[in-house]
Design an enzyme around this catalytic site. Structure first.
Site, PDB file in Angstrom:
ATOM      1  N   TYR A  48      68.254  64.658  24.227  1.00  0.00           N
ATOM      2  CA  TYR A  48      69.121  64.315  25.351  1.00  0.00           C
ATOM      3  C   TYR A  48      70.587  64.509  24.963  1.00  0.00           C
ATOM      4  O   TYR A  48      71.086  63.871  24.028  1.00  0.00           O
ATOM      5  CB  TYR A  48      68.900  62.872  25.801  1.00  0.00           C
ATOM      6  N   ARG A  89      53.910  63.881  27.918  1.00  0.00           N
ATOM      7  CA  ARG A  89      53.514  65.154  28.518  1.00  0.00           C
ATOM      8  C   ARG A  89      52.307  65.762  27.809  1.00  0.00           C
ATOM      9  O   ARG A  89      52.164  66.976  27.739  1.00  0.00           O
ATOM     10  CB  ARG A  89      54.678  66.147  28.523  1.00  0.00           C
ATOM     11  N   TRP A 148      58.202  58.308  34.385  1.00  0.00           N
ATOM     12  CA  TRP A 148      59.605  58.654  34.594  1.00  0.00           C
ATOM     13  C   TRP A 148      59.754  59.465  35.883  1.00  0.00           C
ATOM     14  O   TRP A 148      58.791  59.947  36.440  1.00  0.00           O
ATOM     15  CB  TRP A 148      60.175  59.426  33.406  1.00  0.00           C
TER      16      TRP A 148
END
Length: 412
Positions: free
Chosen positions: A131, A238, A292
């Site tokens: 990030y 994921r 999310w």
């Protein structure tokens, strides 16, 4: 080699639980959260000078054996759930730092947002090494250090996969998991993170064919960082259901530590995985869900009417894909569906965003929903979804499903 997995089917009918395990709201600046030896937050191993946590338990009839217990914080109204079937209690609404910290918002705004979240009972803060190229972790670490909150009063999660430009700074090798996590801890100025996520399965080493060498390497590396005290739990992000089950099987076969949760995208237009695949994993092996993008990257609001406003996250450098997602045909159809939800939201006395977040919270096996906000005002609005959750009756959910027309169905 066949791996036998002992599974316990457990009931998840506790979403309506009236159980109350109330403790005092953490007081900023109190307790033992100061830095030690240049970092703050080493794993708690002894006593502290902070006030003892108190719990008030309201007598009630015993619930189903093994049912997930939900508690409500006194004074904040925040609800807490177990992370999967682990013993870790997390706020059902968490705060994510993707796009915002170190990028979209200033450090001052980030501090305001984090402070408001903490004071309203949020105890789960999520970030990742990728990030803002590490700036999100640095910003979060600087704020936590300045606040001096007790390390035991909040949960920090980070994700490992993209750490740098070098070939050895990416992926899920043992080398990068260990070195990447140490880099994250340095930026966060923490002695440990509560959860480290393997962010995506490694495309350079497909986990196809059992047993998978890369899967075993990941599980061994995650077990190592936990045994070294660099993390307390590990999870996946994921990953496919088969990959998660393989990691669990490897852990059981070789006496290693299995993952406790999967971090997955989930919103009104992304439903299959969280609603059909992950509940089975929750019941069989205890893996919970942290989800999310409950607002589909901002699509589920009233601000998009076919145009892209400025400023917003779709205008940030590197997020052209999000602009395309909003403006393509699917985006326009989804926006029309959002508008169809307005009467339901108005009937419940809430915004469409609050309705969408509450809708995510009622999904089976979901421990926490991560919010991404750019201001404290927006955060407070989104926290209002907690009041909407109790109003989502089966009839209301059926009405929403009817309007969306995308409820996933079992293929069995």
């Amino acid at each position: 080699m066949q791996v036998s997995i002992a599974c316990t089917e457990q009931n998840l009918r506790s979403r309506g639980s009236e159980d109350r395990l109330c403790g005092p709201r953490p007081v900023p600046g109190g307790g033992n959260g100061g830095p030690v030896g240049g970092v703050h937050g080493n794993p708690p191993g002894g006593g502290g000078s902070g006030p003892k946590a108190r719990a008030a338990v309201v007598p009630r009839a015993p619930g189903p054996a093994g049912a997930l217990r939900e508690s409500t914080g006194r004074g904040t109204g925040m609800k807490y759930r177990n992370l999967g079937k682990s013993g870790l209690r997390v706020s059902c609404l968490g705060l994510g730092t993707w796009v915002t910290f170190g990028s979209q918002i200033s450090d001052e705004t980030a501090e305001d947002v984090l402070t408001v979240a903490y004071e309203h009972g949020v105890n789960l803060f999520d970030t990742a090494e990728v990030y803002a190229a590490g700036k999100a972790e640095r910003t979060l670490g600087n704020i936590l250090r300045s606040k001096g909150w007790r390390r035991s009063s909040y949960v920090i999660t980070t994700k490992i996969f993209w750490g740098g430009q070098a070939e050895t700074e990416r992926g899920l090798s043992r080398k990068h998991i260990i070195e990447g996590l140490r880099g994250s801890l340095e930026r966060l100025q923490l002695g440990y993170v509560d959860i480290v996520f393997a962010n995506r399965s490694d495309p350079n080493s497909p986990m196809e064919g059992l047993p998978s060498p890369i899967c075993l390497e990941i599980v061994r590396a995650m077990t190592y960082v936990i045994n070294q005290g660099l993390a307390l739990y590990w999870g996946t992000s994921r990953w496919g259901a088969a990959e998660i089950m393989e990691a669990y099987s490897m852990a059981r076969q070789f006496n290693l530590i299995p993952p406790v949760c999967e971090q997955a995208e989930h919103h009104l237009f992304q439903r299959e995985k969280v609603e059909m695949q992950l509940p089975e994993l929750y019941h069989k092996i205890g893996v919970g869900s942290v989800t999310w993008s409950p607002l589909a990257c901002g699509l589920i609001t009233s601000k998009y009417d076919g145009r892209v406003p400025d400023p917003c996250r779709t205008t940030i450098k590197g997020y052209q894909w999000l602009r395309d997602k909003v403006q393509n045909e699917d985006g326009k159809k989804q926006h029309a569906k959002v508008m169809d939800l307005l009467p339901i939201a108005q009937h419940l006395g809430c915004t469409v965003a609050q309705l969408a977040i509450a809708w995510c919270l009622r999904s089976e096996g979901v421990s926490s929903v991560l919010l991404g906000v750019s201001s404290s005002e927006q955060l407070i609005e989104h926290l209002g979804a907690l009041q909407v959750l109790s109003q989502l009756t089966p009839q209301t959910v059926m009405e929403i499903d009817g309007l969306l027309g995308n409820k996933p169905h079992s293929k069995k």
